[in-house]
Enzyme design. Structure first.
Site, PDB file in Angstrom:
ATOM      1  CB  VAL A 173      13.513  89.790  18.403  1.00 26.29           C
ATOM      2  CG1 VAL A 173      15.084  89.273  18.079  1.00 26.29           C
ATOM      3  CG2 VAL A 173      13.024  88.397  17.927  1.00 26.29           C
ATOM      4  CE  LYS A 174      20.822  89.312  24.132  1.00 33.45           C
ATOM      5  NZ  LYS A 174      21.817  88.387  24.936  1.00 33.45           N
TER       6      LYS A 174
END
Ligand code: 5RP
Length: 271
Positions: A173-174
């Protein structure tokens, strides 16, 4: 985890230190010719050897990256909205798995817009992309995009968005750095990478990278704070020193300043 998935993830998160330095150059997909990224080839070329992976669109990959250079690709596969359009959250999946494989992508990246008008569509898009990508052991990176109308980037909101991304199958996840960032990391069962955000002074950007790592992120996906710097190569090398060299902010900033100095001319040898 299957071999192919493990291998591709290792292109992005380096297994020797479990850290990642991703260079983000995908901005044009909704911003057009972003400042200092007007000619992508010119921006990307000098920075390539200092990043672990490159996040970009297929258009920039095909036109502006040397295919013989062995840089792992994180391919943006969502789009369909622009900064001057109605709603930034109105994205769809725009690239087929076949084309991503043709481009030898190590991972696919797409945005989810939690709390925005098109929240449902983007989260379902993530799930469907994970279904398709799993067939080929391609990891999916979900970007928790905040859009124009979702101003807040606090730990409460970002924990919610990151957890939703992970629950729907994202492998990475960014997200953004925030106060109480540890809370975001602790409640997200997959690795987190932090986006750089708008250009800020170099030392502040190095501090952001340092705090992100200290808070539990595996790395950064930094764009504007590298290539909008007056000194992009010294900047990416200083960020690299934090991510992979365990440098603190002062050490990294000193390195940045040192690399900005003009090199002393070597004395001419007499014939
Ligand atoms: C945009 C993105 C960008 O790649 C991301 O924001 C990182 O770039 P920057 O460090 O310039 O913010 O995913 O949706």
């Amino acid at each position: 985890m299957d071999w192919g998935l493990k291998n591709r993830l290792a292109h992005i998160i380096k297994p020797n230190d479990n850290r990642a330095l991703m260079l983000a150059v995908d901005h044009g997909y909704f911003l057009g010719p972003t400042e200092k990224l007007e000619i992508p080839k010119k921006t990307i070329g000098p920075l390539l050897k200092y990043c672990d992976s490159l996040m970009l669109t297929r258009g920039v990959q095909r036109t502006s990256v040397n295919p013989t250079y062995p840089v792992p690709i994180v391919l943006r596969v969502s789009g369909g909205a622009s900064i001057i359009g109605q709603d930034l959250s109105n994205e769809q999946i725009t690239v087929s798995i076949k084309d991503a494989i043709r481009l030898n992508a190590s991972a696919l990246a797409m945005s989810i817009f939690v709390g925005a008008k098109h929240e449902h569509q983007t989260i379902v898009n993530l799930s469907k992309l994970v279904n398709d990508a799993n067939e080929y052991n391609l990891p999916v990176l979900a970007v928790t995009a905040v859009g124009k109308e979702i101003g807040q980037k606090d730990a409460r909101y970002l924990s919610l968005a990151c957890r939703i991304a992970a629950e729907h199958g994202a492998h990475i996840v960014k997200t953004y750095y925030c106060d109480n960032f540890e809370r975001v990391v602790d409640s997200c069962p997959v690795p987190i990478i932090v986006a750089g955000g708008k250009k800020i002074p170099e030392r502040d950007a190095l501090e952001l990278a340092y705090n992100s790592i200290k808070g539990g992120a595996v790395g950064v996906d930094m764009g504007r704070n590298i290539w909008q710097s007056e000194n992009p190569v010294p900047m990416i090398r200083a960020v690299h020193n934090i991510i992979h060299g365990n440098a603190n902010v002062d050490e990294a900033y000193e390195l940045y300043k040192k690399l900005c100095q003009p090199k002393p001319k070597s004395p001419k040898t007499k014939k």
